[in-house]
Motif scaffolding. Structure first.
Motif, PDB file in Angstrom:
ATOM      1  N   PRO A   1       6.920 -20.368 -28.019  1.00  0.00           N
ATOM      2  CA  PRO A   1       5.602 -19.816 -28.308  1.00  0.00           C
ATOM      3  C   PRO A   1       4.990 -20.479 -29.530  1.00  0.00           C
ATOM      4  O   PRO A   1       5.711 -20.893 -30.434  1.00  0.00           O
ATOM      5  N   PRO A   2       3.671 -20.613 -29.577  1.00  0.00           N
ATOM      6  CA  PRO A   2       3.029 -21.259 -30.724  1.00  0.00           C
ATOM      7  C   PRO A   2       2.939 -20.307 -31.911  1.00  0.00           C
ATOM      8  O   PRO A   2       1.870 -19.843 -32.296  1.00  0.00           O
ATOM      9  N   VAL A   3       4.077 -19.999 -32.486  1.00  0.00           N
ATOM     10  CA  VAL A   3       4.140 -19.115 -33.640  1.00  0.00           C
ATOM     11  C   VAL A   3       4.340 -19.963 -34.888  1.00  0.00           C
ATOM     12  O   VAL A   3       5.288 -20.733 -34.968  1.00  0.00           O
ATOM     13  N   PHE A   4       3.449 -19.821 -35.839  1.00  0.00           N
ATOM     14  CA  PHE A   4       3.524 -20.649 -37.029  1.00  0.00           C
ATOM     15  C   PHE A   4       4.129 -19.899 -38.204  1.00  0.00           C
ATOM     16  O   PHE A   4       4.564 -20.485 -39.166  1.00  0.00           O
ATOM     17  N   SER A   5       4.083 -18.572 -38.141  1.00  0.00           N
ATOM     18  CA  SER A   5       4.743 -17.758 -39.168  1.00  0.00           C
ATOM     19  C   SER A   5       5.484 -16.653 -38.430  1.00  0.00           C
ATOM     20  O   SER A   5       6.249 -16.930 -37.519  1.00  0.00           O
ATOM     21  N   GLY A   6       5.272 -15.393 -38.784  1.00  0.00           N
ATOM     22  CA  GLY A   6       5.917 -14.305 -38.062  1.00  0.00           C
ATOM     23  C   GLY A   6       5.013 -13.742 -36.975  1.00  0.00           C
ATOM     24  O   GLY A   6       3.835 -14.070 -36.877  1.00  0.00           O
ATOM     25  N   VAL A   7       5.581 -12.890 -36.144  1.00  0.00           N
ATOM     26  CA  VAL A   7       4.809 -12.182 -35.127  1.00  0.00           C
ATOM     27  C   VAL A   7       4.318 -10.874 -35.745  1.00  0.00           C
ATOM     28  O   VAL A   7       5.108 -10.058 -36.212  1.00  0.00           O
ATOM     29  N   ASP A   8       3.017 -10.658 -35.738  1.00  0.00           N
ATOM     30  CA  ASP A   8       2.425  -9.494 -36.392  1.00  0.00           C
ATOM     31  C   ASP A   8       2.178  -8.328 -35.443  1.00  0.00           C
ATOM     32  O   ASP A   8       1.824  -7.239 -35.902  1.00  0.00           O
ATOM     33  N   GLY A   9       2.344  -8.530 -34.144  1.00  0.00           N
ATOM     34  CA  GLY A   9       2.140  -7.430 -33.208  1.00  0.00           C
ATOM     35  C   GLY A   9       2.422  -7.846 -31.782  1.00  0.00           C
ATOM     36  O   GLY A   9       2.237  -9.011 -31.408  1.00  0.00           O
ATOM     37  N   LEU A  10       2.925  -6.906 -30.967  1.00  0.00           N
ATOM     38  CA  LEU A  10       3.184  -7.118 -29.546  1.00  0.00           C
ATOM     39  C   LEU A  10       2.550  -5.983 -28.758  1.00  0.00           C
ATOM     40  O   LEU A  10       2.558  -4.828 -29.201  1.00  0.00           O
TER      41      LEU A  10
ATOM     42  N   GLY B   1      -2.866 -15.221 -37.438  1.00  0.00           N
ATOM     43  CA  GLY B   1      -4.291 -14.946 -37.329  1.00  0.00           C
ATOM     44  C   GLY B   1      -4.850 -15.095 -35.930  1.00  0.00           C
ATOM     45  O   GLY B   1      -6.032 -14.845 -35.704  1.00  0.00           O
ATOM     46  N   HIS B   2      -3.999 -15.480 -34.967  1.00  0.00           N
ATOM     47  CA  HIS B   2      -4.460 -15.717 -33.604  1.00  0.00           C
ATOM     48  C   HIS B   2      -3.898 -14.675 -32.638  1.00  0.00           C
ATOM     49  O   HIS B   2      -2.866 -14.052 -32.900  1.00  0.00           O
ATOM     50  N   MET B   3      -4.561 -14.518 -31.498  1.00  0.00           N
ATOM     51  CA  MET B   3      -4.101 -13.626 -30.439  1.00  0.00           C
ATOM     52  C   MET B   3      -3.771 -14.465 -29.213  1.00  0.00           C
ATOM     53  O   MET B   3      -4.585 -15.281 -28.770  1.00  0.00           O
ATOM     54  N   MET B   4      -2.563 -14.271 -28.672  1.00  0.00           N
ATOM     55  CA  MET B   4      -2.087 -15.075 -27.551  1.00  0.00           C
ATOM     56  C   MET B   4      -1.506 -14.191 -26.465  1.00  0.00           C
ATOM     57  O   MET B   4      -1.338 -12.995 -26.656  1.00  0.00           O
ATOM     58  N   LYS B   5      -1.177 -14.786 -25.329  1.00  0.00           N
ATOM     59  CA  LYS B   5      -0.618 -14.004 -24.226  1.00  0.00           C
ATOM     60  C   LYS B   5       0.350 -14.840 -23.404  1.00  0.00           C
ATOM     61  O   LYS B   5       0.236 -16.051 -23.305  1.00  0.00           O
TER      62      LYS B   5
ATOM     63  N   LEU C   1       4.370 -11.817 -14.855  1.00  0.00           N
ATOM     64  CA  LEU C   1       4.714 -11.949 -13.440  1.00  0.00           C
ATOM     65  C   LEU C   1       4.899 -13.397 -13.024  1.00  0.00           C
ATOM     66  O   LEU C   1       5.776 -13.733 -12.230  1.00  0.00           O
ATOM     67  N   THR C   2       4.054 -14.275 -13.556  1.00  0.00           N
ATOM     68  CA  THR C   2       4.174 -15.692 -13.185  1.00  0.00           C
ATOM     69  C   THR C   2       5.184 -16.422 -14.050  1.00  0.00           C
ATOM     70  O   THR C   2       5.444 -17.604 -13.834  1.00  0.00           O
ATOM     71  N   ASN C   3       5.730 -15.710 -15.057  1.00  0.00           N
ATOM     72  CA  ASN C   3       6.771 -16.283 -15.909  1.00  0.00           C
ATOM     73  C   ASN C   3       6.289 -17.563 -16.598  1.00  0.00           C
ATOM     74  O   ASN C   3       6.995 -18.552 -16.663  1.00  0.00           O
ATOM     75  N   THR C   4       5.040 -17.534 -17.064  1.00  0.00           N
ATOM     76  CA  THR C   4       4.457 -18.700 -17.707  1.00  0.00           C
ATOM     77  C   THR C   4       5.337 -19.167 -18.855  1.00  0.00           C
ATOM     78  O   THR C   4       5.730 -18.387 -19.709  1.00  0.00           O
ATOM     79  N   ALA C   5       5.620 -20.466 -18.880  1.00  0.00           N
ATOM     80  CA  ALA C   5       6.560 -20.999 -19.859  1.00  0.00           C
ATOM     81  C   ALA C   5       5.959 -21.097 -21.257  1.00  0.00           C
ATOM     82  O   ALA C   5       6.661 -21.057 -22.248  1.00  0.00           O
ATOM     83  N   THR C   6       4.643 -21.260 -21.340  1.00  0.00           N
ATOM     84  CA  THR C   6       4.007 -21.389 -22.639  1.00  0.00           C
ATOM     85  C   THR C   6       2.897 -20.361 -22.776  1.00  0.00           C
ATOM     86  O   THR C   6       2.284 -19.952 -21.791  1.00  0.00           O
ATOM     87  N   ALA C   7       2.650 -19.974 -23.992  1.00  0.00           N
ATOM     88  CA  ALA C   7       1.608 -18.986 -24.241  1.00  0.00           C
ATOM     89  C   ALA C   7       0.245 -19.652 -24.262  1.00  0.00           C
ATOM     90  O   ALA C   7       0.111 -20.843 -24.536  1.00  0.00           O
ATOM     91  N   SER C   8      -0.772 -18.879 -23.960  1.00  0.00           N
ATOM     92  CA  SER C   8      -2.141 -19.382 -24.029  1.00  0.00           C
ATOM     93  C   SER C   8      -2.912 -18.553 -25.050  1.00  0.00           C
ATOM     94  O   SER C   8      -2.654 -17.369 -25.235  1.00  0.00           O
ATOM     95  N   TYR C   9      -3.867 -19.189 -25.702  1.00  0.00           N
ATOM     96  CA  TYR C   9      -4.662 -18.511 -26.713  1.00  0.00           C
ATOM     97  C   TYR C   9      -5.747 -17.667 -26.056  1.00  0.00           C
ATOM     98  O   TYR C   9      -6.419 -18.113 -25.124  1.00  0.00           O
ATOM     99  N   ILE C  10      -5.912 -16.447 -26.546  1.00  0.00           N
ATOM    100  CA  ILE C  10      -7.041 -15.613 -26.146  1.00  0.00           C
ATOM    101  C   ILE C  10      -8.190 -15.826 -27.111  1.00  0.00           C
ATOM    102  O   ILE C  10      -9.337 -16.010 -26.714  1.00  0.00           O
ATOM    103  N   ALA C  11      -7.887 -15.785 -28.401  1.00  0.00           N
ATOM    104  CA  ALA C  11      -8.888 -16.031 -29.435  1.00  0.00           C
ATOM    105  C   ALA C  11      -8.167 -16.437 -30.710  1.00  0.00           C
ATOM    106  O   ALA C  11      -7.020 -16.048 -30.942  1.00  0.00           O
TER     107      ALA C  11
END
Length: 219
Positions: free
Chosen positions: A57-66, A84-88, A92-102
């Motif tokens: 996952p594109p995490v640059f520091s810690g995870v601030d929320g799930l 500072g970013h929101m990702m997903k 169900l599709t078991n996506t290997a990488t996260a995508s940015y929402i905003a």
């Protein structure tokens, strides 16, 4: 036909024993206490059901929320906040990488807590800054302007409640103040919708809870 004999409940108060073979441990001990579940009949078994949905996952520091998101299409997503970013992830599709929402939605390191009302989730942050509004159907997120920015939020009997808040107009913080929205209008507040709770006790609001018809405030 005879009734089956119920299995007696097993006491596991002996705890975890990794020093001996599972053939020689005591009756109240277990070689593996991770993800255990005990049925009403007293049967102990492993609780499976976890799976990896991505390892980079594109995490640059810690995870601030799930947060989990469910769509009418049946798709499930794991939403998370970091840097500072929101990702997903698509579960169900078991996506290997996260995508940015905003991106650049909040201050990195501030814990994000989500509260859902209908098909929208509002995310609040520890620093009482502008909340983020996430539309589950459109899968879009943006900052939302409210009269109050709270650390804790909860939907209670169709009212949107916030506790430990900052007045967005004056930037004044009220650590013991509860604000309640208009009925079925989570973004609308009036002059008489604020309640100060034991402001002289030296404590601040630490949480909200809802059970049946009662709203619980924690300090």
């Amino acid at each position: 036909m005879s009734q089956p004999t119920p299995t007696p409940a097993i006491s596991l108060d002996g705890g975890l024993n990794l020093r001996q073979s599972s053939l020689f441990i005591g009756d109240s001990q277990s070689p593996d206490m991770v993800n255990m579940i005990v049925s009403k009949e007293g049967i102990s078994q492993k609780l499976f059901g976890t799976r990896e949905i991505g390892d980079r996952p594109p995490v640059f520091s810690g995870v601030d929320g799930l947060y989990r998101s469910y769509h009418a299409s049946g798709d499930k997503e794991l939403l998370y906040f970091s840097s500072g970013h929101m990702m997903k992830y698509s579960v169900l599709t078991n996506t290997a990488t996260a995508s940015y929402i905003a991106t650049s939605l909040y201050t990195d390191g501030q814990k994000a807590v989500g509260t859902t009302y209908n098909n929208v989730t509002y995310f609040h942050f520890q620093d009482r800054k502008q909340p983020v509004k996430y539309d589950h159907a459109a899968a879009t997120a943006a900052k939302v302007s409210l009269s109050w920015y709270g650390v804790h939020a909860l939907v209670h009997k169709n009212y949107y409640c916030q506790f430990n808040v900052t007045d967005s107009a004056t930037s004044t913080t009220f650590r013991s103040r509860l604000v309640v929205s208009k009925l079925a209008a989570p973004e609308t507040y009036g002059d008489g919708d604020t309640y100060d709770v034991y402001t002289d006790d030296g404590d601040e609001g630490t949480g909200l809870g809802s059970l049946n018809d009662t709203l619980y405030l924690f300090k």
